[in-house]
Motif scaffolding. Structure first.
Motif: not given
Length: 219
Positions: A198-219
């Protein structure tokens, strides 16, 4: 153009990650969960899962869904299999056998893993993780995840990914289902192959890009 309906802080994250992996152009329509709004049917409410205009797209009132040309699809995991098949590349099955295995692991994620991982995340979402009922619920979910994680641990012995020696839509689907349980580090520490995968999967650039946008949304 592909249109994805749903906020990033939902199961739509899976489809946004997939679109990033495939490098395809897409439009995001941030449909919010109606349960997060005090009055989802108010005239000034943002588009949400109870909005008539969204129910015309998905009568179940659930996110995500997509519109790709004339095709409308619901169910996040199925959407990812469709996108992989349509756009091809290494994330897609290269043979009928690989396609079958991708479907198998995706269904396994939905039936054997997600009920328990979602139980965990819902306890945290409701800020009940430190209550006695919350702790008990998390303990039950972790016990229920042991057998699936034991199976996955054995399968990953000697290989980095689920199928064909490469990252595929099946890895993405399962990794997103298991992400809900990552608050419980003990169950991953006791399954080192799963943890490394799962660490390999979440190290992918596309995952990081998704999470970066997700992090900007209100909780």
């Amino acid at each position: 153009m592909l249109t994805i309906y749903g906020v990033y802080r939902s199961r739509a994250s899976r489809n946004y990650w997939m679109a990033e992996e495939l490098g395809i152009e897409f439009q995001s329509v941030p449909v919010m969960q109606g349960s997060r709004l005090a009055n989802p049917l108010a005239a000034d409410a943002p588009i949400n899962t109870l909005s008539p205009e969204f129910l015309a797209i998905n009568p179940m009132g659930m996110i995500p869904c997509i519109k790709d040309g004339d095709l409308i699809m619901h169910e996040s995991l199925a959407i990812n299999l469709y996108l992989a098949r349509k756009y091809g590349g290494p994330l897609a099955g290269q043979t009928v056998e690989e396609e079958g295995l991708m479907a198998m692991w995706t269904m396994w994620a939905a039936t054997e893993v997600e009920p328990h991982s979602v139980a965990i995340v819902r306890i945290y979402d409701n800020a009940k993780e430190n209550s006695e009922p919350g702790k008990a619920g998390i303990a039950v979910a972790c016990r229920s995840l042991k057998r699936p994680l034991d199976v996955l641990e054995k399968h990953l012995q000697g290989q980095d990914y689920l199928i064909g020696g490469r990252f595929t839509a099946a890895d993405l689907n399962l990794a997103e289902v298991l992400r809900y349980a990552q608050t419980e580090q003990d169950i991953f520490d006791s399954h080192p192959q799963v943890k490394a995968w799962i660490e390999r999967c979440q190290a992918r650039n596309a995952y990081k890009a998704m999470q970066a946008t997700r992090g900007k949304e209100p909780v």
